[in-house]
Scaffold this motif. Structure first.
Motif, mmCIF file in Angstrom:
data_model
loop_
_atom_site.group_PDB
_atom_site.id
_atom_site.type_symbol
_atom_site.label_atom_id
_atom_site.label_comp_id
_atom_site.label_asym_id
_atom_site.label_seq_id
_atom_site.Cartn_x
_atom_site.Cartn_y
_atom_site.Cartn_z
ATOM 1 N N SER A 115 -9.621 9.074 1.633
ATOM 2 C CA SER A 115 -8.201 9.033 1.301
ATOM 3 C C SER A 115 -7.353 9.299 2.558
ATOM 4 O O SER A 115 -6.315 8.659 2.784
ATOM 5 C CB SER A 115 -7.951 9.985 0.126
ATOM 6 N N ALA A 171 0.825 -1.210 0.000
ATOM 7 C CA ALA A 171 0.000 0.000 0.000
ATOM 8 C C ALA A 171 0.859 1.260 0.000
ATOM 9 O O ALA A 171 0.349 2.364 -0.025
ATOM 10 C CB ALA A 171 -0.910 -0.006 1.223
ATOM 11 N N VAL A 211 -10.481 -1.001 7.200
ATOM 12 C CA VAL A 211 -10.352 -1.318 5.773
ATOM 13 C C VAL A 211 -11.713 -1.717 5.204
ATOM 14 O O VAL A 211 -12.149 -1.225 4.157
ATOM 15 C CB VAL A 211 -9.316 -2.451 5.530
ATOM 16 N N TRP A 267 -7.256 6.017 4.374
ATOM 17 C CA TRP A 267 -6.258 5.052 3.872
ATOM 18 C C TRP A 267 -4.890 5.353 4.475
ATOM 19 O O TRP A 267 -4.135 4.454 4.819
ATOM 20 C CB TRP A 267 -6.196 5.068 2.337
#
Length: 213
Positions: free
Chosen positions: A36, A7, A60, A39
Motif C-alpha cells: 500500500s 488512482a 506497478v 501504491w
C-alpha cells in the motif's frame, strides 16, 4: 494525468502511515502496508508525468504480481516478508539461475527502487531552495538503481532527470501543505522507509537473495 487522477492524488501522509504500519514489534515487514505504501509512491511517480514511467510501469507490474501472491491460494505464507522468504525457499520457488515470478525476486526489484526513492526524497528534504532536483535525482539513482539497469535505461534516465520540475513543485505535489510542512512530513516518513529498507536488506543478505537474476 488520467491514470494518476483515477488512482487518486498522491498523499505523502498516506505513504508515511503505510510504512509506519509496516514493521511489527518482532521486526517483521508486513506485506499489506508495504504494497500500500508502494501504491502511494507509484502515484508520486505518476504525478511527475512521463519522466518516470520507465520506473513506475515496472513498479506497478511488480506490486500487482505481489498482490497476486498475497491473495492467492498460498496467501497465509505472504503475510510478511519473513514468512514469504521462509515459504519460498522451503518450497524451492526461488530460481537462483534465471528470472522468475517468485515473491523474493519481485520484492528485490521493488526493494532496489525503494532505495532510490529513499535517497531522492532525503535529497529533496535536505536540499536548499535552489538545489537542482535533476542533480539530486541522478545522484540518488547512481547510488542505487543504476547498477541494476542496462546502459540503455541508464541513458534514458539521465535524459528524463533533466526534465524534472523545481524543488518547490515537488514539495507541492506531496499534498502536505506549504513547503515547510512537506519537509516536516518527509522528515518523518523517510526514517520509516529507511527502516523497512534496512530490515529487508538484512533479511535478503542473510538468505543470499540480493543478486537474484
Amino acid at each position: 494525468a488520467m491514470a494518476a487522477a483515477a488512482a487518486g492524488a498522491f498523499s505523502l501522509r498516506e505513504v508515511l502511515d503505510a510504512f509506519k504500519r509496516c514493521v511489527t514489534e518482532q521486526r517483521e515487514v508486513l506485506l499489506e502496508p508495504y504494497l500500500s505504501g508502494w501504491w502511494g509512491l507509484i502515484r508520486f511517480l505518476q504525478s511527475l508525468g512521463a519522466v518516470f514511467s520507465f520506473i513506475s510501469k515496472d513498479a506497478v507490474a511488480k506490486v500487482q504480481l505481489m498482490e497476486g501472491h498475497c491473495r492467492g491460494q498460498q496467501r497465509q505464507h505472504y503475510v510478511s516478508l519473513q514468512s514469504m522468504v521462509r515459504h519460498e525457499l522451503a518450497s524451492g520457488l526461488v530460481d537462483f539461475q534465471r528470472g522468475s515470478e517468485s515473491g523474493c525476486r519481485t520484492v528485490l526489484r521493488l526493494h532496489r527502487a525503494l532505495r532510490w526513492l529513499q535517497l531522492f526524497l532525503e535529497g529533496l528534504r535536505s536540499g536548499g531552495r535552489d538545489s537542482r532536483t535533476s542533480q539530486i535525482c541522478s545522484e540518488a539513482y547512481n547510488a542505487s538503481l543504476a547498477a541494476h539497469h542496462p546502459w540503455v535505461v541508464r541513458k534514458a534516465a539521465a535524459v528524463a532527470f533533466c526534465a524534472l520540475p523545481s524543488r518547490d513543485a515537488f514539495l507541492e505535489v506531496m499534498n502536505a501543505g506549504p513547503p515547510e510542512e512537506a519537509e516536516a512530513v518527509l522528515g518523518e516518513a523517510i526514517p520509516h522507509i529507511g527502516h523497512v529498507y534496512s530490515i529487508t536488506q538484512e533479511l535478503f543478505a542473510q538468505h543470499k537473495l540480493l543478486e537474484l537474476p
